[in-house]
Design a protein around this motif. Structure first.
Motif, PDB file in Angstrom:
ATOM      1  N   PHE A 154       0.857  -1.185   0.000  1.00  0.00           N
ATOM      2  CA  PHE A 154       0.000   0.000   0.000  1.00  0.00           C
ATOM      3  C   PHE A 154       0.892   1.235   0.000  1.00  0.00           C
ATOM      4  N   ARG A 155       0.279   2.385  -0.325  1.00  0.00           N
ATOM      5  CA  ARG A 155       0.972   3.661  -0.377  1.00  0.00           C
ATOM      6  C   ARG A 155       0.210   4.668   0.473  1.00  0.00           C
ATOM      7  N   PRO A 156       0.854   5.766   0.852  1.00  0.00           N
ATOM      8  CA  PRO A 156       0.105   6.828   1.530  1.00  0.00           C
ATOM      9  C   PRO A 156      -1.063   7.304   0.681  1.00  0.00           C
ATOM     10  N   GLY A 157      -2.230   7.410   1.294  1.00  0.00           N
ATOM     11  CA  GLY A 157      -3.447   7.776   0.578  1.00  0.00           C
ATOM     12  C   GLY A 157      -4.347   6.603   0.243  1.00  0.00           C
ATOM     13  N   ASP A 158      -3.824   5.367   0.356  1.00  0.00           N
ATOM     14  CA  ASP A 158      -4.632   4.178   0.081  1.00  0.00           C
ATOM     15  C   ASP A 158      -5.585   3.904   1.241  1.00  0.00           C
ATOM     16  N   VAL A 159      -6.729   3.339   0.914  1.00  0.00           N
ATOM     17  CA  VAL A 159      -7.691   2.891   1.921  1.00  0.00           C
ATOM     18  C   VAL A 159      -7.435   1.410   2.177  1.00  0.00           C
ATOM     19  N   ILE A 160      -7.092   1.070   3.419  1.00  0.00           N
ATOM     20  CA  ILE A 160      -6.758  -0.314   3.755  1.00  0.00           C
ATOM     21  C   ILE A 160      -7.622  -0.788   4.913  1.00  0.00           C
ATOM     22  N   GLU A 161      -7.706  -2.104   5.037  1.00  0.00           N
ATOM     23  CA  GLU A 161      -8.423  -2.728   6.149  1.00  0.00           C
ATOM     24  C   GLU A 161      -7.585  -3.913   6.634  1.00  0.00           C
ATOM     25  N   SER A 162      -7.293  -3.930   7.934  1.00  0.00           N
ATOM     26  CA  SER A 162      -6.544  -5.031   8.534  1.00  0.00           C
ATOM     27  C   SER A 162      -7.050  -5.227   9.952  1.00  0.00           C
ATOM     28  N   GLY A 163      -7.691  -6.351  10.194  1.00  0.00           N
ATOM     29  CA  GLY A 163      -8.272  -6.594  11.515  1.00  0.00           C
ATOM     30  C   GLY A 163      -9.378  -5.595  11.799  1.00  0.00           C
ATOM     31  N   ASP A 164      -9.259  -4.895  12.918  1.00  0.00           N
ATOM     32  CA  ASP A 164     -10.266  -3.910  13.310  1.00  0.00           C
ATOM     33  C   ASP A 164      -9.960  -2.519  12.768  1.00  0.00           C
ATOM     34  N   VAL A 165      -8.887  -2.376  12.006  1.00  0.00           N
ATOM     35  CA  VAL A 165      -8.485  -1.062  11.491  1.00  0.00           C
ATOM     36  C   VAL A 165      -8.969  -0.908  10.060  1.00  0.00           C
ATOM     37  N   PHE A 166      -9.656   0.204   9.784  1.00  0.00           N
ATOM     38  CA  PHE A 166     -10.173   0.495   8.449  1.00  0.00           C
ATOM     39  C   PHE A 166     -10.071   1.999   8.245  1.00  0.00           C
ATOM     40  N   GLY A 167      -9.222   2.412   7.320  1.00  0.00           N
ATOM     41  CA  GLY A 167      -9.055   3.844   7.116  1.00  0.00           C
ATOM     42  C   GLY A 167      -8.051   4.146   6.017  1.00  0.00           C
ATOM     43  N   THR A 168      -7.576   5.398   5.999  1.00  0.00           N
ATOM     44  CA  THR A 168      -6.671   5.896   4.963  1.00  0.00           C
ATOM     45  C   THR A 168      -5.252   5.985   5.507  1.00  0.00           C
ATOM     46  N   VAL A 169      -4.297   5.460   4.753  1.00  0.00           N
ATOM     47  CA  VAL A 169      -2.888   5.504   5.172  1.00  0.00           C
ATOM     48  C   VAL A 169      -2.383   6.939   5.055  1.00  0.00           C
ATOM     49  N   LYS A 170      -1.827   7.450   6.155  1.00  0.00           N
ATOM     50  CA  LYS A 170      -1.287   8.805   6.167  1.00  0.00           C
ATOM     51  C   LYS A 170       0.217   8.808   5.915  1.00  0.00           C
ATOM     52  N   SER A 171       0.952   7.929   6.570  1.00  0.00           N
ATOM     53  CA  SER A 171       2.401   7.871   6.386  1.00  0.00           C
ATOM     54  C   SER A 171       2.915   6.498   6.784  1.00  0.00           C
ATOM     55  N   ILE A 172       4.091   6.158   6.250  1.00  0.00           N
ATOM     56  CA  ILE A 172       4.750   4.886   6.539  1.00  0.00           C
ATOM     57  C   ILE A 172       6.173   5.207   6.977  1.00  0.00           C
ATOM     58  N   ASN A 173       6.560   4.756   8.160  1.00  0.00           N
ATOM     59  CA  ASN A 173       7.935   4.944   8.597  1.00  0.00           C
ATOM     60  C   ASN A 173       8.550   3.596   8.939  1.00  0.00           C
ATOM     61  N   LEU A 174       9.730   3.627   9.556  1.00  0.00           N
ATOM     62  CA  LEU A 174      10.474   2.391   9.755  1.00  0.00           C
ATOM     63  C   LEU A 174       9.828   1.456  10.767  1.00  0.00           C
ATOM     64  N   ARG A 175       9.165   2.006  11.776  1.00  0.00           N
ATOM     65  CA  ARG A 175       8.631   1.166  12.851  1.00  0.00           C
ATOM     66  C   ARG A 175       7.127   0.953  12.755  1.00  0.00           C
ATOM     67  N   ASN A 176       6.379   1.904  12.254  1.00  0.00           N
ATOM     68  CA  ASN A 176       4.922   1.789  12.252  1.00  0.00           C
ATOM     69  C   ASN A 176       4.319   2.534  11.076  1.00  0.00           C
ATOM     70  N   THR A 177       3.009   2.324  10.925  1.00  0.00           N
ATOM     71  CA  THR A 177       2.233   2.968   9.857  1.00  0.00           C
ATOM     72  C   THR A 177       1.096   3.743  10.505  1.00  0.00           C
ATOM     73  N   LEU A 178       0.875   4.956  10.048  1.00  0.00           N
ATOM     74  CA  LEU A 178      -0.178   5.813  10.584  1.00  0.00           C
ATOM     75  C   LEU A 178      -1.391   5.763   9.667  1.00  0.00           C
ATOM     76  N   VAL A 179      -2.543   5.391  10.247  1.00  0.00           N
ATOM     77  CA  VAL A 179      -3.795   5.245   9.501  1.00  0.00           C
ATOM     78  C   VAL A 179      -4.865   6.122  10.154  1.00  0.00           C
ATOM     79  N   GLU A 180      -5.550   6.913   9.369  1.00  0.00           N
ATOM     80  CA  GLU A 180      -6.670   7.713   9.869  1.00  0.00           C
ATOM     81  C   GLU A 180      -7.970   6.988   9.539  1.00  0.00           C
TER      82      GLU A 180
END
Length: 320
Positions: free
Chosen positions: A133-159
């Motif tokens: 996935f890329r920043p701006g993509d809409v993803i769903e994983s487990g209980d998380v469903f939203g838009t990817v804001k940024s991807i860094n080395l340790r974690n991914t931020l999803v709104e």
């Protein structure tokens, strides 16, 4: 003890030792110069290759942090290789072996001490290469469903769609099932509806498909369909399927669903098909199919009239 100490002999030994060291140092000067040149060359090579690799990775990866980390790793590996070659050229093979063994032990200890961090780091690098996935993509994983804001080395931020920012460790996204709604750019909408048992299913299907396909946001109109989903308590259950481009900001997903429900209702009204209220039929008797009147004991007309007069009398009054 001090009487037997010969100063001249000691001085001679020191001079011989220092002379030997000096001769050894002078004999190793050419090798030392070559080793320094090798180290400088590998340092320049690491800098040049690092710059090239950094440009390539920044174009191919979505995270500058991952690109920077991988560039640093490449530069360190090249520089370390140059230092080891230089030490080997000086005849310090034992030192090279000791350094390699020490680096392995230290790396193993760090790996165990920071296992969770290391796992997230490796997962972040792997996802940066695979790009699920890329920043701006809409993803769903487990209980998380939203838009990817940024991807860094340790974690991914999803709104998420409630306006909260969720921080997800990269190892969770790397291990678990992940749905990327931007990958294909389409999504199927499903609208359940029930119609009366007395109405024509085929007429309802034709009207719904025609009205749904008149909506501007519907794509792949040939795939719009209505399927019978079963016999409910009060209605025949139908499923309305149609496809939209997704993600779609105008109109949004919820607005599309709202318009779909409104359109289905209008379509059924246009062909006089009823969406029934819940209906309950009461059967009396162990086998069912019997009415309440049939279950009551039979009585003569005189008994019925007498009971009716008794019900009409008020309490405390005598019947006439």
């Amino acid at each position: 003890m001090f009487a037997n100490f010969n100063v001249e002999k000691a001085q001679k030994l020191i001079e011989e030792k220092l002379g030997g060291w000096l001769e050894t140092a002078i004999s190793h000067i050419p090798n030392l110069v070559v080793a320094i040149v090798i180290t400088i060359v590998f340092a320049l090579l690491a800098r040049v290759l690092g710059s090239i690799i950094s440009k390539v990775l920044k174009r191919s990866l979505d995270s500058e942090q991952i690109a920077g980390l991988m560039t640093s790793i490449v530069k360190i590996l090249i520089l370390t290789l140059g230092v080891f070659i230089a030490l080997d050229f000086l005849g310090l093979k034992g030192t090279v072996t000791s350094l390699l063994a020490g680096a392995g032990i230290v790396g193993l200890a760090i790996g165990f001490a920071f296992q969770d961090m290391t796992e997230n780091l490796i997962a972040g690098v792997a996802m940066g290469i695979r790009k699920p996935f890329r920043p701006g993509d809409v993803i769903e994983s487990g209980d998380v469903f939203g838009t990817v804001k940024s991807i860094n080395l340790r974690n991914t931020l999803v709104e998420n769609f409630y306006g909260q920012l969720i921080i997800i460790p990269n190892k969770i996204l790397f291990r678990n099932i992940l749905t990327n709604y931007n990958y294909l750019g389409t999504r199927r909408i499903e609208v359940p509806v029930g119609i009366s048992y007395g109405d024509d299913i085929e007429a309802a299907e034709k009207a719904i498909v025609e009205h749904i396909n008149n909506l501007d946001f519907v794509i792949r109109k040939e795939d719009t369909a209505v399927y019978a989903d079963g016999f409910g308590d009060s209605a025949i259950n139908l499923l309305v399927w149609f496809w939209i481009a997704y993600p779609n900001d105008d109109p949004g997903y919820m607005e599309i669903r709202n318009q779909a429900y409104i359109t289905v209702k209008k379509a059924l009204d246009s062909v006089d098909v009823t969406i029934p209220f819940p209906i309950r039929t009461l059967d009396f008797g162990i086998k069912g199919g019997e009415k309440l009147v049939q279950m009551l004991p039979s009585q003569s007309p005189e008994e019925g009239a007498h009971k009716q007069r008794g019900q009409d009398e008020k309490p405390g009054q005598d019947s006439e």
